[in-house]
Structure formats: C-alpha cells, structure tokens
Design an enzyme around this catalytic site. Structure first.
Site, PDB file in Angstrom:
ATOM      1  CG  HIS A   1    -102.394  26.940  59.125  1.00  0.00           C
ATOM      2  ND1 HIS A   1    -103.107  26.641  60.252  1.00  0.00           N
ATOM      3  CD2 HIS A   1    -102.700  25.994  58.207  1.00  0.00           C
ATOM      4  CE1 HIS A   1    -103.807  25.547  60.028  1.00  0.00           C
ATOM      5  NE2 HIS A   1    -103.580  25.129  58.795  1.00  0.00           N
TER       6      HIS A   1
ATOM      7  CG  ASP B   1    -102.961  23.756  50.649  1.00  0.00           C
ATOM      8  OD1 ASP B   1    -103.156  22.554  50.438  1.00  0.00           O
ATOM      9  OD2 ASP B   1    -103.701  24.453  51.363  1.00  0.00           O
TER      10      ASP B   1
HETATM   11  N1  CMC Z   1    -100.367  36.605  52.215  1.00  0.00           N
HETATM   12  C1  CMC Z   1    -100.290  37.870  52.678  1.00  0.00           C
HETATM   13  N2  CMC Z   1    -100.732  38.250  53.886  1.00  0.00           N
HETATM   14  C2  CMC Z   1    -101.268  37.315  54.669  1.00  0.00           C
HETATM   15  C3  CMC Z   1    -101.373  35.975  54.265  1.00  0.00           C
HETATM   16  C4  CMC Z   1    -100.889  35.627  52.989  1.00  0.00           C
HETATM   17  N3  CMC Z   1    -100.971  34.366  52.545  1.00  0.00           N
HETATM   18  N4  CMC Z   1    -101.956  35.252  55.246  1.00  0.00           N
HETATM   19  C5  CMC Z   1    -102.211  36.111  56.228  1.00  0.00           C
HETATM   20  N5  CMC Z   1    -101.801  37.364  55.906  1.00  0.00           N
HETATM   21  C6  CMC Z   1    -101.834  38.571  56.747  1.00  0.00           C
HETATM   22  C7  CMC Z   1    -103.258  39.109  56.847  1.00  0.00           C
HETATM   23  O1  CMC Z   1    -103.505  40.067  55.830  1.00  0.00           O
HETATM   24  C8  CMC Z   1    -103.223  39.740  58.226  1.00  0.00           C
HETATM   25  O2  CMC Z   1    -102.500  40.961  58.140  1.00  0.00           O
HETATM   26  P1  CMC Z   1    -102.896  42.183  59.135  1.00  0.00           P
HETATM   27  O3  CMC Z   1    -102.608  41.688  60.512  1.00  0.00           O
HETATM   28  O4  CMC Z   1    -102.018  43.289  58.696  1.00  0.00           O
HETATM   29  O5  CMC Z   1    -104.359  42.443  58.896  1.00  0.00           O
HETATM   30  C9  CMC Z   1    -102.351  38.766  59.040  1.00  0.00           C
HETATM   31  O6  CMC Z   1    -101.488  38.152  58.073  1.00  0.00           O
HETATM   32  C10 CMC Z   1    -103.134  37.702  59.787  1.00  0.00           C
HETATM   33  O7  CMC Z   1    -103.891  36.966  58.842  1.00  0.00           O
HETATM   34  P2  CMC Z   1    -105.417  36.569  59.000  1.00  0.00           P
HETATM   35  O8  CMC Z   1    -106.072  36.629  57.662  1.00  0.00           O
HETATM   36  O9  CMC Z   1    -106.047  37.338  60.131  1.00  0.00           O
HETATM   37  O10 CMC Z   1    -105.251  35.078  59.467  1.00  0.00           O
HETATM   38  P3  CMC Z   1    -106.342  33.961  59.475  1.00  0.00           P
HETATM   39  O11 CMC Z   1    -105.960  33.014  60.532  1.00  0.00           O
HETATM   40  O12 CMC Z   1    -107.708  34.555  59.573  1.00  0.00           O
HETATM   41  O13 CMC Z   1    -106.242  33.284  58.015  1.00  0.00           O
HETATM   42  C11 CMC Z   1    -105.446  31.965  56.211  1.00  0.00           C
HETATM   43  C12 CMC Z   1    -105.491  32.152  57.739  1.00  0.00           C
HETATM   44  C13 CMC Z   1    -104.890  30.573  55.925  1.00  0.00           C
HETATM   45  C14 CMC Z   1    -106.883  32.008  55.657  1.00  0.00           C
HETATM   46  C15 CMC Z   1    -104.563  33.052  55.572  1.00  0.00           C
HETATM   47  O14 CMC Z   1    -103.253  32.967  56.067  1.00  0.00           O
HETATM   48  C16 CMC Z   1    -104.553  32.966  54.052  1.00  0.00           C
HETATM   49  O15 CMC Z   1    -105.444  33.548  53.403  1.00  0.00           O
HETATM   50  N6  CMC Z   1    -103.545  32.246  53.444  1.00  0.00           N
HETATM   51  C17 CMC Z   1    -103.539  32.026  52.011  1.00  0.00           C
HETATM   52  C18 CMC Z   1    -104.490  30.899  51.639  1.00  0.00           C
HETATM   53  C19 CMC Z   1    -103.930  29.544  52.016  1.00  0.00           C
HETATM   54  O16 CMC Z   1    -102.786  29.226  51.732  1.00  0.00           O
HETATM   55  N7  CMC Z   1    -104.782  28.692  52.630  1.00  0.00           N
HETATM   56  C20 CMC Z   1    -104.407  27.335  53.023  1.00  0.00           C
HETATM   57  C21 CMC Z   1    -104.275  27.176  54.491  1.00  0.00           C
HETATM   58  S1  CMC Z   1    -103.487  25.649  55.006  1.00  0.00           S
HETATM   59  C22 CMC Z   1    -104.459  24.348  54.443  1.00  0.00           C
HETATM   60  C23 CMC Z   1    -105.869  24.364  54.872  1.00  0.00           C
HETATM   61  O17 CMC Z   1    -106.264  24.852  55.908  1.00  0.00           O
HETATM   62  O18 CMC Z   1    -106.641  23.819  54.104  1.00  0.00           O
END
Ligand code: CMC
Length: 434
Positions: free
Chosen positions: A312, A369
């Site tokens: 998140h 989720d």
């Molecule tokens: N699986 C594997 N790696 C992950 C995941 C995941 N679900 N989420 C984040 N990471 C890794 C990402 O690759 C990055 O690694 P590194 O530092 O080595 O590059 C690190 O964790 C930080 O992640 P980020 O993508 O920079 O974080 P963000 O704040 O930009 O993204 C997110 C947040 C929710 C988009 C992401 O965690 C994600 O894609 N999660 C899966 C989709 C999901 O479940 N979304 C629902 C979110 S909650 C409900 C809502 O908001 O609607």
C-alpha cells in the site's frame, strides 16, 4: 468548512544565493507539511513529485490515516468501532455531514435512500444494449454520468438542498445500477428495489431474488456487507478520490466527478485489485496450490507480476481494514458453511509473505483487497462485481471529499506543473522536404 492548519514553524530554502522562508503547517494529529504554495512565484522553482508521494493537495477534515501505526478514523471515529457498532448508511451520513446523525435524522436519511432507489425506467434500455460480457465497472461509470441527464440540477432551491438531493440520489441509485448490471450480465430480469428492505438487504435482494425464486438475505451476509462497505467508505486522498476532487475542481457536476472516480477505481493497482486477488488465488489453486512459486515470481524484478492484495502506498504496517475483513471472512464462511479452498491458499500466502525478508524490508502487508473477495465469493457475488462493491462503499467518501473541496475557501482548479524535456524550439519542415 475545512479548518485551517496551524503554522508551527518556518523552514528555509537556500537557493541561488537567497534564503526563502517556507511555512511549516501542522494538522490535528501532529503531521507536518511544508507550505510550498508560493515556491514558484518566489523562486521560479516547481516541486517534482512523481505519484504525489510527498504532496498534500488539500487540507481535509474527513479521514485521518497513520500508515505507520495502522490507524484509520472517519471524522475522528476509529473504523474498528464503526465497523462493529454502526451501519453503512449511518457512516455515509457521518462522512457527508461531518457528524453522527441523531436517531430521527438517521431514520429520515434511511427513508430517503429507500424512496430514491428506483432509476428512471428509460435507463433500463441502456443496460440492454451492452454486450453480454461488458464489465460492470464500465456500465457503472456510464450509468452514473447518465444520471446527470435524467436528474439534472434543480433550478429552484439552494445549492445545499441541491447537493443533499444529488447525494441521496447517488447513494441510493448506485446500488440499483450495480445490481441491474449484474442481472444484465447473467441474462435475468431486473429486480426492483423494495421499500421494506434496508440498504444492504435491498441490494442483496436485487442481486439474488428472481421472479421464479424469492430470496431472503441471510443476516450474516447483511452484516458482512455493512462491515465491508463501512471499511471502504473513505480513505483520504487515494487515486479515485483525488480523481473526484481533480475532475470536480473544473466545477463539473457531482455525477460526472463520481463517474471519473469509478473509472480510476477500476484499475488493478487500486480497487480493481480485489478482482485480481481472487483470480490470482484461483490460478494458484488450478496450478496445484504452489504458493512458493508465485512469491518467487513477485520478487523477481524482471517479472512485472505483483502479489495483488499486498502493499500500500501509505500503510507500512498491517492495513487495519484487512484485519477486520479477515475476521469477518472466517465468520461468514463458518456461518454459511462454505468450504473455500481459496481461503487456505490465501492464509498460506499471507503466512509465507509475512515471514519473507523481501516483503518485510519493503513493509508489504495484506491490504483491504486481500480477503474481501473470498467473502463476496461465499455470498455468491462474481469476481467481476467485486470492484463495483468497492465503488458502492467508497461513494460516501467521494461525495464528502467533493463537497469539502467545493466549500473550501482556498478552492483552486487543480492543474499540476511539469518539467518539459521534449525537443527545444525547431521550425516546421514541409512534408516534401522531410
Ligand atoms: N508484490 C511484490 N512487490 C511489491 C508489491 C507487491 N504487491 N507491492 C510493492 N512491491 C515492491 C515494489 O516492487 C517496490 O520494490 P523495490 O523497492 O525493490 O522497487 C517496493 O515494493 C515499493 O513498492 P512501490 O510500487 O514503489 O509502492 P507504491 O506505493 O508505488 O505502490 C501499490 C503501492 C499498492 C500500487 C503496490 O503495493 C501494488 O502494486 N500492490 C498490488 C496491487 C494492490 O493490491 N493494490 C491495492 C491497494 S489497497 C486498495 C486501494 O488502494 O484501492
């Protein structure tokens, strides 16, 4: 009205031989912000912040969230308490009006939602023209924006009355539109809302009763739906809410702003993740249940795959909503005596992820989720409808945030800046000379 943040300090920016003071503001819960509103005017600089990781786009008195401590409160009330003691309709009132309703106000609000639950009969034709496998989120957004032509703004009445009307209509009709889009997808006749049923029971009835088979919504499902909708009701400046505010900042009507929010919510990184989670768990199940393999894939930086339902932007600890949903999931499955193979896969996945250093270092935990889809599935709701349920839940938050933005004395059309990195000025070359 949004209360002002207090100026508590001044930071200094040293740049190009000058010192620029930047006010430091503090919110109710002690979070601090650097006020950069005059940055460009004073220094010629703009702030570059991809994904708005550090940018507060507004002040807001609706929802407080501390991602490090796993705290979420609506109008000051912890979500844990609201999920346990309140109902979705009451929480909707709280978010939109800023206070819990008195008993009579609650009854009246509930009555109004019942009274406005039908949609214009001509809108029924729209559903008929969608292809059979149209995604319900596509239908939902189109129907919401269409509501603006069937229920245009009132010509008489104050702006407050107008907003009350539109709010009530939206809250009430969205669930009817949602249930109709489901009925369309399975080729069954629409079931009209019933005045004797409350909000959640009414929705379940429109989803599951049919002319040949009456339906009695099981109390455990009504309760779980109330809890789920409450937990989705607001989440401060997330992607869809920021969209609602941004689109609304052009002074477009509430229906159009909400339709835009629905489109943003559909994305798999946002609300669309609940559908992705169940599809991911089903894929694991069909492939023999090897959870370790998907964890390895999610950690592989060459593979774009992510574990849906984990991580998140703001929570760097266990999502407080996920905790409650996990508990509710056990209760629903137990009471309905549903044996879900996906639940054991989800539990094993969670256990392994929490014990894995990749996820621990990045502070990735189950989010809202992760378990919700298993509950919806046990209720008989298909995965294509999961994000629609999220939208029904998030609606009062979107409305409250839109209203707050419109009433903010510091209201401005939202218009981010950029750093241009394209070609420098060049002259047009005619096609013959190219
Ligand atoms: N699986 C594997 N790696 C992950 C995941 C995941 N679900 N989420 C984040 N990471 C890794 C990402 O690759 C990055 O690694 P590194 O530092 O080595 O590059 C690190 O964790 C930080 O992640 P980020 O993508 O920079 O974080 P963000 O704040 O930009 O993204 C997110 C947040 C929710 C988009 C992401 O965690 C994600 O894609 N999660 C899966 C989709 C999901 O479940 N979304 C629902 C979110 S909650 C409900 C809502 O908001 O609607």
């Amino acid at each position: 009205m949004v209360p002002a943040a207090t100026r508590v300090d001044t930071a200094e920016l040293h740049y190009d031989g000058h010192v620029y003071p930047l006010p430091v503001l503090e919110g109710t819960e002690g979070e601090r912000a650097l006020d950069t509103q005059n940055l460009r005017k004073d220094t010629g600089l703009v702030a570059l912040d991809y994904g708005y990781k550090n940018t507060a786009a507004c002040k807001s008195a609706i929802t407080f969230l501390d991602g490090e401590k796993g705290i979420l409160r609506y109008r000051g009330y912890p979500v844990e308490e609201l999920a346990e003691k309140s109902r979705f309709v009451e929480v909707a009132y709280l978010l939109v009006h800023g206070r819990l309703p008195a008993h009579r106000e609650n009854e009246r609000f509930s009555e109004l939602l019942t009274r406005h639950s039908m949609i214009h009969e001509d809108m029924g034709q729209f559903f008929k023209n969608y292809p059979e496998h149209a995604h319900p989120m596509a239908i939902l957004s189109a129907m919401v924006v269409s509501l603006s032509s069937f229920y245009p703004e009132l010509s008489q009445g104050s702006p407050e009355e107008e907003l009350d009307f539109t709010t009530t209509r939206l809250l009430s009709k969205l669930r009817t539109v949602a249930a109709f889009s489901y009925k369309k997808s399975i080729g069954e006749p629409f079931v009209y809302p019933r005045h004797d049923l409350k909000y959640c029971a009414n929705f379940l009835n429109m989803m599951f009763s049919s002319p040949v088979c009456p339906y009695e919504p099981p109390p455990v499902m009504v309760k779980a739906l109330n809890v789920l909708l409450i937990l989705h009701a607001d989440h401060e400046q997330n992607c869809s809410t920021a969209t609602v505010r941004l689109v609304g900042s052009a002074r477009v009507n509430l229906y159009a702003s909400i339709a835009a929010g629905i489109c943003a919510l559909w994305g798999p990184l946002h609300g669309g993740a609940n559908q992705q989670v169940i599809e991911m768990l089903e894929t694991i199940y069909r492939a023999g249940g090897d959870v370790k393999k998907v964890i390895e894939r999610a950690k592989d930086k060459k593979d774009p795959f992510v574990l849906s339902g984990f991580g998140h932007r703001v929570y760097k600890s266990y999502d407080p909503r996920a905790k409650i949903i996990k508990k509710s999931c056990m209760e629903v499955l137990d009471t309905l005596q549903v044996k879900s193979p996906l639940l054991s896969i989800a539990q094993e996945l969670e256990e392994r992820v929490l014990a894995d250093s990749y996820f621990a270092e990045r502070k990735l935990y189950p989010n809202v989720d992760f378990y919700s889809g298993i509950i919806y599935q046990a209720m008989g709701i298909p995965s294509s409808m999961f994000t629609v349920l999220f939208a029904i839940g998030r609606l009062p938050g979107w409305i409250a945030q839109w209203k707050e933005a419109m009433e903010d004395p510091e209201f401005k059309i939202q218009r981010p800046r950029q750093i241009y990195t394209g070609p420098a000025m060049r002259n047009y070359v005619s096609s013959a000379e190219r």
